[in-house]
Design an enzyme around this catalytic site. Structure first.
Site, PDB file in Angstrom:
ATOM      1  N   ARG A  58      -7.164   4.517  16.371  1.00  0.00           N
ATOM      2  CA  ARG A  58      -7.731   5.807  15.953  1.00  0.00           C
ATOM      3  C   ARG A  58      -9.220   5.713  15.661  1.00  0.00           C
ATOM      4  NH1 ARG A  58      -2.396   5.629  14.270  1.00  0.00           N
ATOM      5  NH2 ARG A  58      -3.043   4.201  12.626  1.00  0.00           N
ATOM      6  N   GLU A  95       1.315  -7.364   5.202  1.00  0.00           N
ATOM      7  CA  GLU A  95       2.336  -7.459   4.154  1.00  0.00           C
ATOM      8  C   GLU A  95       3.281  -8.623   4.465  1.00  0.00           C
ATOM      9  OE1 GLU A  95       4.260  -3.738   3.595  1.00  0.00           O
ATOM     10  OE2 GLU A  95       5.416  -4.439   1.870  1.00  0.00           O
TER      11      GLU A  95
HETATM   12  P1  5GP Z   1      -5.428  -1.201   5.746  1.00  0.00           P
HETATM   13  O1  5GP Z   1      -5.821  -2.399   6.557  1.00  0.00           O
HETATM   14  O2  5GP Z   1      -6.617  -0.590   5.028  1.00  0.00           O
HETATM   15  O3  5GP Z   1      -4.287  -1.470   4.830  1.00  0.00           O
HETATM   16  O4  5GP Z   1      -4.867  -0.116   6.751  1.00  0.00           O
HETATM   17  C1  5GP Z   1      -5.764   0.684   7.508  1.00  0.00           C
HETATM   18  C2  5GP Z   1      -5.414   0.630   8.957  1.00  0.00           C
HETATM   19  O5  5GP Z   1      -4.069   1.028   9.159  1.00  0.00           O
HETATM   20  C3  5GP Z   1      -6.291   1.578   9.738  1.00  0.00           C
HETATM   21  O6  5GP Z   1      -6.630   1.005  11.006  1.00  0.00           O
HETATM   22  C4  5GP Z   1      -5.426   2.822   9.901  1.00  0.00           C
HETATM   23  O7  5GP Z   1      -5.577   3.396  11.176  1.00  0.00           O
HETATM   24  C5  5GP Z   1      -3.994   2.330   9.704  1.00  0.00           C
HETATM   25  N1  5GP Z   1      -3.229   3.159   8.760  1.00  0.00           N
HETATM   26  C6  5GP Z   1      -2.542   2.743   7.679  1.00  0.00           C
HETATM   27  N2  5GP Z   1      -1.927   3.767   7.062  1.00  0.00           N
HETATM   28  C7  5GP Z   1      -2.243   4.882   7.754  1.00  0.00           C
HETATM   29  C8  5GP Z   1      -1.926   6.295   7.595  1.00  0.00           C
HETATM   30  O8  5GP Z   1      -1.232   6.768   6.672  1.00  0.00           O
HETATM   31  N3  5GP Z   1      -2.462   7.133   8.518  1.00  0.00           N
HETATM   32  C9  5GP Z   1      -3.252   6.689   9.526  1.00  0.00           C
HETATM   33  N4  5GP Z   1      -3.750   7.609  10.383  1.00  0.00           N
HETATM   34  N5  5GP Z   1      -3.567   5.378   9.700  1.00  0.00           N
HETATM   35  C10 5GP Z   1      -3.063   4.486   8.828  1.00  0.00           C
END
Ligand code: 5GP
Length: 171
Positions: A58, A95
């Site tokens: 995205r 995780e």
């Molecule tokens: P993080 O590494 O900060 O835990 O997760 C962020 C990454 O996971 C981003 O690349 C994002 O696109 C995806 N991601 C995690 N949860 C969501 C969510 O609820 N919606 C969207 N659109 N992407 C998420």
């Protein structure tokens, strides 16, 4: 325009208990999509940015629009094994287990100034891996822009602790 109203929440995706914030409802909306790119670009018009780096998948959507808006090139940061040329990689903890992101070697270099983009910050782990990867190339990375922050998860603070200025459109 209130961009937040264009984000759809899908319960129990990709697994039970997760409230997934879905940006497809935002990018399907022509004024909403345009406005999100305009707002992402606003702080960076005179900052000497040479490249926008977007995180698969995205981050490609918003990053491509943002690169065009700023008049700079776009650099994809992809999951392991997807880029055809020589790559540099960075592991990061999930995780359960480990994942790897990659960037083409030489895509950015010393003297370049990169703006990192993704759709959303949850734990911050993905963005922090991308920050390490980009900085290892010798390029300067001081700013990161995201559409959504999930503040309860604390990812934005961890990103700022890497000496990165963060810019979010929606909490
Ligand atoms: P993080 O590494 O900060 O835990 O997760 C962020 C990454 O996971 C981003 O690349 C994002 O696109 C995806 N991601 C995690 N949860 C969501 C969510 O609820 N919606 C969207 N659109 N992407 C998420």
């Amino acid at each position: 325009m209130d961009l937040k109203t264009l984000i759809r929440t899908i319960p129990d995706y990709p697994k039970a208990g997760v409230q997934f914030r879905d940006i497809t409802s935002l990018i399907e909306h022509p004024e909403g999509f345009r406005e999100s790119i305009t707002q992402l670009a606003a702080p960076f018009r005179d900052k000497g940015i040479t490249h926008v780096a977007g995180i698969e998948a995205r981050g490609f959507i918003f990053g491509a629009g943002l690169a065009i808006e700023l008049g700079v090139g776009f650099v994809p940061i992809r999951k392991a094994g997807k880029l055809p040329g020589e790559t540099i990689g960075q592991n990061y903890a999930l995780e359960y287990g480990v994942d790897t992101i990659e960037m083409h070697a030489g895509a950015v270099k010393e003297g370049d100034k990169v703006l990192l983009v993704d759709d959303l910050v949850a734990t911050g782990g993905t963005a922090i891996a991308a920050i390490s990867l980009i900085r290892r190339s010798g390029a300067v990375l001081e700013d990161a822009a995201f559409v959504i922050d999930l503040p309860d998860l604390g990812g934005a603070d961890k990103i700022r602790a890497q000496n990165i200025n963060t810019h979010f459109l929606i909490e």
